[in-house]
Scaffold this motif. Structure first.
Motif, PDB file in Angstrom:
ATOM      1  N   ARG A  48       0.588   4.588  11.694  1.00  0.00           N
ATOM      2  CA  ARG A  48       0.011   3.525  11.035  1.00  0.00           C
ATOM      3  C   ARG A  48       0.315   3.642   9.370  1.00  0.00           C
ATOM      4  O   ARG A  48       0.445   2.645   8.828  1.00  0.00           O
ATOM      5  CB  ARG A  48      -1.349   3.349  11.252  1.00  0.00           C
ATOM      6  CG  ARG A  48      -1.747   3.032  12.762  1.00  0.00           C
ATOM      7  CD  ARG A  48      -2.852   1.978  12.626  1.00  0.00           C
ATOM      8  NE  ARG A  48      -2.620   1.392  14.091  1.00  0.00           N
ATOM      9  CZ  ARG A  48      -3.442   1.532  15.073  1.00  0.00           C
ATOM     10  NH1 ARG A  48      -4.690   2.406  14.955  1.00  0.00           N
ATOM     11  NH2 ARG A  48      -3.389   1.011  16.215  1.00  0.00           N
ATOM     12  N   LEU A  51       3.697   2.754   8.785  1.00  0.00           N
ATOM     13  CA  LEU A  51       4.163   1.238   9.001  1.00  0.00           C
ATOM     14  C   LEU A  51       3.525   0.487   7.899  1.00  0.00           C
ATOM     15  O   LEU A  51       3.690  -0.626   7.949  1.00  0.00           O
ATOM     16  CB  LEU A  51       3.569   0.910  10.256  1.00  0.00           C
ATOM     17  CG  LEU A  51       4.666   1.473  11.505  1.00  0.00           C
ATOM     18  CD1 LEU A  51       3.661   1.444  12.780  1.00  0.00           C
ATOM     19  CD2 LEU A  51       5.920   0.868  11.495  1.00  0.00           C
ATOM     20  N   GLY A  52       2.643   1.241   7.008  1.00  0.00           N
ATOM     21  CA  GLY A  52       1.924   0.253   5.921  1.00  0.00           C
ATOM     22  C   GLY A  52       0.677  -0.296   6.267  1.00  0.00           C
ATOM     23  O   GLY A  52       0.290  -1.530   5.696  1.00  0.00           O
ATOM     24  N   LEU A  53       0.345   0.171   7.534  1.00  0.00           N
ATOM     25  CA  LEU A  53      -0.741  -0.780   8.125  1.00  0.00           C
ATOM     26  C   LEU A  53      -2.114   0.114   7.680  1.00  0.00           C
ATOM     27  O   LEU A  53      -3.166  -0.790   7.443  1.00  0.00           O
ATOM     28  CB  LEU A  53      -0.731  -0.665   9.950  1.00  0.00           C
ATOM     29  CG  LEU A  53       0.238  -1.201  10.392  1.00  0.00           C
ATOM     30  CD1 LEU A  53       0.186  -0.955  11.791  1.00  0.00           C
ATOM     31  CD2 LEU A  53      -0.033  -2.738  10.361  1.00  0.00           C
ATOM     32  N   SER A  54      -2.042   1.217   7.447  1.00  0.00           N
ATOM     33  CA  SER A  54      -3.059   1.965   6.768  1.00  0.00           C
ATOM     34  C   SER A  54      -2.894   2.544   5.528  1.00  0.00           C
ATOM     35  O   SER A  54      -1.476   3.028   5.289  1.00  0.00           O
ATOM     36  CB  SER A  54      -3.739   3.191   7.679  1.00  0.00           C
ATOM     37  OG  SER A  54      -4.156   2.788   8.967  1.00  0.00           O
ATOM     38  N   ARG A  55      -3.580   2.940   4.541  1.00  0.00           N
ATOM     39  CA  ARG A  55      -3.300   3.502   3.241  1.00  0.00           C
ATOM     40  C   ARG A  55      -3.863   4.930   3.447  1.00  0.00           C
ATOM     41  O   ARG A  55      -4.898   5.271   3.936  1.00  0.00           O
ATOM     42  CB  ARG A  55      -4.232   3.013   2.339  1.00  0.00           C
ATOM     43  CG  ARG A  55      -3.546   2.962   0.838  1.00  0.00           C
ATOM     44  CD  ARG A  55      -4.314   1.816  -0.003  1.00  0.00           C
ATOM     45  NE  ARG A  55      -3.678   1.255  -1.140  1.00  0.00           N
ATOM     46  CZ  ARG A  55      -4.096   0.698  -1.953  1.00  0.00           C
ATOM     47  NH1 ARG A  55      -4.927  -0.008  -1.659  1.00  0.00           N
ATOM     48  NH2 ARG A  55      -3.280   0.404  -3.099  1.00  0.00           N
ATOM     49  N   TRP A  69       3.797   1.307   1.694  1.00  0.00           N
ATOM     50  CA  TRP A  69       2.549   0.484   1.641  1.00  0.00           C
ATOM     51  C   TRP A  69       3.052  -0.571   0.736  1.00  0.00           C
ATOM     52  O   TRP A  69       2.571  -1.635   1.106  1.00  0.00           O
ATOM     53  CB  TRP A  69       1.336   1.162   0.934  1.00  0.00           C
ATOM     54  CG  TRP A  69       0.293   0.361   0.602  1.00  0.00           C
ATOM     55  CD1 TRP A  69      -0.165  -0.014  -0.495  1.00  0.00           C
ATOM     56  CD2 TRP A  69      -0.706  -0.086   1.519  1.00  0.00           C
ATOM     57  NE1 TRP A  69      -1.356  -0.759  -0.474  1.00  0.00           N
ATOM     58  CE2 TRP A  69      -1.563  -0.815   0.709  1.00  0.00           C
ATOM     59  CE3 TRP A  69      -1.068   0.167   2.876  1.00  0.00           C
ATOM     60  CZ2 TRP A  69      -2.765  -1.165   1.247  1.00  0.00           C
ATOM     61  CZ3 TRP A  69      -2.351  -0.278   3.453  1.00  0.00           C
ATOM     62  CH2 TRP A  69      -3.036  -1.232   2.545  1.00  0.00           C
TER      63      TRP A  69
ATOM     64  N   THR B 380       4.404  -5.410  11.488  1.00  0.00           N
ATOM     65  CA  THR B 380       5.203  -4.380  11.607  1.00  0.00           C
ATOM     66  C   THR B 380       6.738  -5.010  11.547  1.00  0.00           C
ATOM     67  O   THR B 380       7.538  -4.410  11.670  1.00  0.00           O
ATOM     68  CB  THR B 380       5.032  -3.412  12.632  1.00  0.00           C
ATOM     69  OG1 THR B 380       4.708  -4.071  13.786  1.00  0.00           O
ATOM     70  CG2 THR B 380       3.953  -2.735  12.200  1.00  0.00           C
ATOM     71  N   ARG B 385       1.463  -9.758   4.701  1.00  0.00           N
ATOM     72  CA  ARG B 385       0.019 -10.001   5.191  1.00  0.00           C
ATOM     73  C   ARG B 385      -0.155 -11.271   4.431  1.00  0.00           C
ATOM     74  O   ARG B 385      -1.096 -12.193   5.189  1.00  0.00           O
ATOM     75  CB  ARG B 385      -0.906  -8.997   4.476  1.00  0.00           C
ATOM     76  CG  ARG B 385      -0.777  -7.636   5.224  1.00  0.00           C
ATOM     77  CD  ARG B 385      -1.621  -6.590   4.856  1.00  0.00           C
ATOM     78  NE  ARG B 385      -1.420  -5.536   5.301  1.00  0.00           N
ATOM     79  CZ  ARG B 385      -2.348  -4.254   5.382  1.00  0.00           C
ATOM     80  NH1 ARG B 385      -3.621  -4.573   4.883  1.00  0.00           N
ATOM     81  NH2 ARG B 385      -1.960  -3.181   5.862  1.00  0.00           N
ATOM     82  N   ARG B 519      -5.203  -7.608   1.956  1.00  0.00           N
ATOM     83  CA  ARG B 519      -3.901  -6.851   1.384  1.00  0.00           C
ATOM     84  C   ARG B 519      -4.370  -5.447   1.142  1.00  0.00           C
ATOM     85  O   ARG B 519      -3.518  -4.557   1.460  1.00  0.00           O
ATOM     86  CB  ARG B 519      -3.525  -7.715   0.442  1.00  0.00           C
ATOM     87  CG  ARG B 519      -2.145  -6.765  -0.458  1.00  0.00           C
ATOM     88  CD  ARG B 519      -1.087  -6.757   0.652  1.00  0.00           C
ATOM     89  NE  ARG B 519      -0.189  -5.962  -0.103  1.00  0.00           N
ATOM     90  CZ  ARG B 519       0.326  -4.779   0.457  1.00  0.00           C
ATOM     91  NH1 ARG B 519      -0.380  -4.321   1.301  1.00  0.00           N
ATOM     92  NH2 ARG B 519       1.247  -4.007   0.001  1.00  0.00           N
ATOM     93  N   ARG B 521      -6.951  -3.409   2.684  1.00  0.00           N
ATOM     94  CA  ARG B 521      -7.298  -2.679   3.766  1.00  0.00           C
ATOM     95  C   ARG B 521      -6.797  -2.269   4.943  1.00  0.00           C
ATOM     96  O   ARG B 521      -5.436  -2.534   4.895  1.00  0.00           O
ATOM     97  CB  ARG B 521      -8.719  -3.468   4.278  1.00  0.00           C
ATOM     98  CG  ARG B 521      -8.410  -4.832   5.072  1.00  0.00           C
ATOM     99  CD  ARG B 521      -9.657  -5.305   5.836  1.00  0.00           C
ATOM    100  NE  ARG B 521      -9.614  -6.420   6.334  1.00  0.00           N
ATOM    101  CZ  ARG B 521      -9.095  -6.474   7.617  1.00  0.00           C
ATOM    102  NH1 ARG B 521      -9.041  -5.440   8.402  1.00  0.00           N
ATOM    103  NH2 ARG B 521      -9.084  -7.631   8.387  1.00  0.00           N
ATOM    104  N   ASN B 522      -7.064  -1.518   5.817  1.00  0.00           N
ATOM    105  CA  ASN B 522      -6.373  -0.965   6.902  1.00  0.00           C
ATOM    106  C   ASN B 522      -6.406  -2.202   8.010  1.00  0.00           C
ATOM    107  O   ASN B 522      -7.532  -2.744   8.059  1.00  0.00           O
ATOM    108  CB  ASN B 522      -7.136   0.403   7.614  1.00  0.00           C
ATOM    109  CG  ASN B 522      -6.830   1.543   6.765  1.00  0.00           C
ATOM    110  OD1 ASN B 522      -6.181   1.642   5.733  1.00  0.00           O
ATOM    111  ND2 ASN B 522      -8.105   2.227   6.908  1.00  0.00           N
ATOM    112  N   VAL B 523      -5.195  -2.303   8.560  1.00  0.00           N
ATOM    113  CA  VAL B 523      -5.128  -3.211   9.728  1.00  0.00           C
ATOM    114  C   VAL B 523      -4.532  -2.677  11.024  1.00  0.00           C
ATOM    115  O   VAL B 523      -3.554  -1.861  10.750  1.00  0.00           O
ATOM    116  CB  VAL B 523      -4.247  -4.505   9.413  1.00  0.00           C
ATOM    117  CG1 VAL B 523      -4.038  -5.165  10.390  1.00  0.00           C
ATOM    118  CG2 VAL B 523      -4.619  -5.173   8.428  1.00  0.00           C
ATOM    119  N   PRO B 524      -5.160  -2.420  11.949  1.00  0.00           N
ATOM    120  CA  PRO B 524      -6.488  -2.963  12.238  1.00  0.00           C
ATOM    121  C   PRO B 524      -7.755  -1.923  11.632  1.00  0.00           C
ATOM    122  O   PRO B 524      -7.619  -0.704  11.346  1.00  0.00           O
ATOM    123  CB  PRO B 524      -6.857  -2.930  13.872  1.00  0.00           C
ATOM    124  CG  PRO B 524      -5.759  -1.891  14.129  1.00  0.00           C
ATOM    125  CD  PRO B 524      -4.857  -1.814  13.231  1.00  0.00           C
TER     126      PRO B 524
END
Ligand SMILES: Nc1ncnc2c1ncn2[C@@H]1O[C@H](COP(=O)(O)OP(=O)(O)O)[C@@H](O)[C@H]1O
Ligand SMILES: [Mg+2]
Lengths: 297, 525
Positions: A48, A51-55, A69, B380, B385, B519, B521-524
């Motif tokens: 994640r 993939l830039g979904l989480s920081r 990110w 992805t 976003r 923008r 925060r984490n997703v999900p």
């Protein structure tokens, strides 16, 4: 050789839970890299972040030479991702989802899609809500594999596939590998899969990298199981350095031996006289289990 | 049914806060009406006057139902006439949450594998919801008797609310068997609730006029429970209708469940296209596919509302013309024009609030998309976003504009005497207030995604202001909480730009902060 993925000292916390605790991951361009770890080790969390979904909270990470990110959308044109649990929009058909994801990624090859549909035996006309778990995975895999991208990120992609389809998956990945210009990060907990497909692998546990290298590298760390029927008593073998779990039953012995202690152990056996001998090469399975046991102590 | 007892305990545990809140709160709201009616109309004569006016005011009859007496109890029970709709809403949402929503999430499979009977979960959900309905009725009856109202009437009043819960628990149970998704089940059950309300309104407003359509009320479960007429005739036989309806719907739900497999619905799934049409190749194309069903459904609903409100508006004038006493009152109020204007202005804020619910629902759809993993799949790819949120918010913010315009147009169809511009203007000025409530939802989704559901609190608050605000003559600050209070009352009032611009700026700020939060925060999450 350039690196497609470089992560060093990656830290990720969820409140009080530390999911990643200084993880390292280096994936060279063009290789199929296995990413192994038990449930909860942090594979999905790492992916994640890639993939830039989480920081991430600490460490450094680079993906295809960019920052995952801040440059997410640009980088995503060059990769395809299959999650461990593909979910589909209930009202869209499998075929529609494959096309949609492909187009959002920047285009897909219709001939490749048709070929993969055939090989994975998927009916693309069914609505998302009616697919089984395995068929949903197939939709995700076909969507990813029919896009022409540099990097495939697969997170336990075969969960729910039957053995026949898993075989198809392996063939397809091996074909990709032969093309040579695609990099694959394959997270898995199925060892035979990783053994069959991967050039190099990284083993993680509790958010930390505990081993990384080629399979051959890792075999050095493993033990061979020896069973033999002997002509006389195996004096001194049990206490030889590197010999473990020694069992003696009349004239039969069974023991595990470290790879570096293999030669002295075999010389001892020959001295006593060997009537029959079975040696079992080290499997990744054992390597895996041993690593985890070692870690637990 | 083995294991139902354990499942009941599980439901009680999961809903230990929310269930007592709705059951007790709805049971207590009418208690507030008692004091306010006593304060406003202390004498019998004043109450009789008020009742005579209200019973023929189609706007009131639309919202609260028919009024047949002028005793304190009758007025209070009549004024609480919208509460059965809210009780029904809570009931059907609760049943679906503990049946189909669980099944969709796969939790039922876990439970189903344990030693639990086939119907245990359905039974547990219905039983618990009905128990909450009983609690609501008991609280209400006790509160009324406590305020010195007659016991027999208070019992009937309590029964009215309890039965509303029963009936719509049954509706929820059947809806949960029909589709394979909780969203679809909710849509079906909500449509039934809306239809029950519309039928009741049609029948009751007709009864105020020539009465040719009064039978429509008898097609509506809400009509049945209101015909108990607490404190008046105290008629108990409509209760039998409601009970029978409950038993039949629950039995049908049980039968439907026996005939299907876990995870699937009754409505068969058909095959679709093997490849995506050209329109489905952009984030906007995807958003259109996701939101178009709701847009069409809400548009139809608003068109129906508009037709009804327009028709009622026409009869407001007829009645005024035919009734000497009323005409006098109207003249005092500023003539029949003023009355019609205030009717349409009042309707406009109700319609605006309903449109806000649509806006909030559509905004929170993003949270559903996130939780189901669909957002992850889109983000992805090369979609950012901002783009993803923007295409969804396009529908959340402009969808309400479409349905409000349709409502205005439909109103002018059945009220041709009115000025189209004025009627349309009256509903469209609600938009900035609608956007504020949608903006709160964006904010919640962006900053505290796990608590996204709090976005329903502002519409609930506005509804409370609408329901009790004027009756209780509350302080202005309380009324000011609702953005709808600040919207110019059109037609009739002054159209001033300042409140509209301010509300729009507030809405834009809320939305911007929410999207920025998304923008970062984490997703999900
Ligand atoms: N959103 C989250 N909130 C809290 N903890 C999380 C969250 N996501 C993952 N974790 C925790 O992080 C750890 C790693 O999880 P994950 O990356 O999913 O493991 P894997 O994919 O290897 O099975 C687990 O202990 C998990 O409980
Ligand atoms: Mg995982």
């Amino acid at each position: 050789m350039t690196e497609a993925i470089t992560a060093t000292g990656l830290v990720k916390r969820f409140g009080k839970v530390t999911a990643l605790d200084g993880l390292d991951l280096h994936v060279a361009t063009g290789e199929v890299h296995g990413f192994l770890g038990p449930n909860g080790a942090g594979k999905t969390t790492t992916i994640r972040i890639l993939l830039g979904l989480s920081r991430h909270n600490g460490g450094a990470v680079q993906l295809l030479g960019g920052n995952p990110w801040t440059e997410a959308t640009e980088l995503h044109k060059r990769l395809a991702y299959v999650p461990g649990d593909v979910t589909l929009w209930p009202a869209l058909t499998g075929g529609e989802v494959i096309d949609l994801l492909g187009r959002l990624r920047g285009g897909l090859d219709p001939r490749r899609k048709a070929e993969l549909l055939e090989r994975f035996q998927l009916d693309p006309r069914k609505k998302g809500r009616t697919y089984s778990k395995g068929n949903r995975q197939k939709v995700g895999l076909i969507a990813a594999l029919s896009s022409d991208v540099e990097l495939l990120i697969l997170d336990e992609p075969t969960s729910g596939l039957d053995p026949l389809m898993e075989e198809v998956f392996r063939e397809v990945i091996l074909e990709e590998k032969r093309r040579g210009d695609r990099t694959v990060l394959l997270s898995s907990h199925i060892l035979s899969e990783v053994e069959a497909l991967c050039d190099r692998l990284t083993i993680i546990r509790d958010g930390r990298t505990i081993e990384t290298g080629t399979l051959t590298d890792m075999r050095h760390l493993t033990r061979t199981t020896i069973q033999a029927e002997l002509a006389g008593p195996p004096d001194g073998l049990a206490t030889l350095a590197g010999v473990h779990d020694f069992q003696l039953d009349h004239d039969r012995v069974r023991f595990d031996v470290d790879t570096d202690a293999l030669e002295p152990a075999l010389q001892k056996l020959v001295k006593v006289g060997v009537r029959s001998l079975v040696s079992q090469p080290p499997s990744l399975e054992e390597l895996f289990l041993r690593q985890y046991q070692k870690d637990e102590r | 049914m083995t294991g139902a007892g354990r499942l009941v305990r599980l439901i009680l545990r999961r809903d230990r806060i929310i269930m007592p809140v709705w059951a007790v709160l709805l049971g207590l709201v009418p208690a507030g009406y008692v004091a306010s009616f006593e304060g406003l109309f202390p004498t019998d004569a004043e109450r009789i006057d008020y009742a005579r006016l209200s019973a023929t005011n189609t706007g009131f009859v639309t919202l609260y139902g028919p009024l047949h007496g002028s005793s304190l109890g009758e007025l209070v029970a009549w004024r609480a006439g919208f509460l059965p709709v809210l009780a029904g809403l809570c009931a059907l949402l609760t049943v679906i949450r503990h049946t189909r929503a669980d099944e969709e999430a796969g939790r039922t499979e876990l439970i189903g594998a344990a030693a639990v009977g086939r119907h245990a979960q359905l039974a547990a959900a219905v039983l618990t919801t009905c128990a909450a309905g009983l609690l609501m009725g008991v609280v209400l009856t006790a509160a009324m008797v406590g305020q010195g109202l007659p016991a027999a009437g208070s019992l009937a009043f309590g029964a009215e609310m309890t039965l509303s819960v029963f009936v719509f628990a049954g509706v929820g149970a059947v809806a949960a068997q029909l589709t394979s998704g909780a969203r679809g089940a909710r849509s079906i059950a909500l449509t039934v609730l809306a239809a029950a309300f519309v039928l009741r309104v049609g029948g009751d407003t007709s009864a105020v006029g020539d009465g040719s359509l009064r039978w429509m009320s008898w097609l509506s479960p809400i009509g049945w429970v209101q015909h108990l007429f607490p404190y008046g005739v105290n008629d108990w036989w409509p209760a039998l209708l409601a009970l029978a309806f409950t038993v039949v719907t629950v039995a049908v739900a049980g039968r439907l469940q026996s005939r299907r497999d876990l995870g699937v619905g009754q409505l068969p799934a058909r095959l679709g296209p093997a490849s995506a049409p050209a329109g489905l190749s952009s984030p906007f194309g995807l958003a259109w596919r996701l939101h178009r069903g709701m847009l069409v459904a809400w548009t139809i609903g608003f068109a129906l509302l508009g037709l009804i409100f327009g028709g009622v508006g026409a009869s407001v004038l007829d009645i005024a013309a035919g009734n000497q006493g009323l005409s006098d009152v109207f003249t005092r109020l500023g003539g029949s024009d003023a009355l019609v204007d205030s009717y349409f202005a009042g309707i406009a804020s109700i319609v605006g609030l309903i449109a806000a619910c649509y806006g909030v629902q559509t905004t929170l759809r993003m949270r559903d998309e996130e939780q189901t993993g669909h957002t992850e799949a889109v983000l992805t790819t090369s979609v950012s976003r901002y783009t993803w949120a923007g295409t969804n918010l396009f529908f959340a913010l402009l969808g309400p504009a479409v349905v409000l315009a349709v409502e205005g147009l439909a109103t002018s169809l059945t009220y041709p005497d009115g000025d189209l511009g004025e009627i349309l203007g009256g509903v469209l000025v609600q938009l900035p207030a609608v956007w504020v409530l949608a903006g709160v939802a964006v904010l919640a989704f962006g900053l505290v995604p796990r608590l996204s559901a709090v976005a329903w609190a502002p519409p609930a608050m506005c509804l409370l202001v609408l329901l009790v605000g004027q009756t209780l003559q509350l302080d202005q600050w309380f009324l000011d909480i609702s953005p709808f209070t600040h919207v110019p009352k059109l037609p009739g009032g002054d159209l001033s730009a300042l409140p509209l611009v301010s509300l729009t700026v507030v809405a834009a700020a809320l939305t911007a902060v929410g999207v920025t939060g998304l923008r970062r925060r984490n997703v999900p999450e």
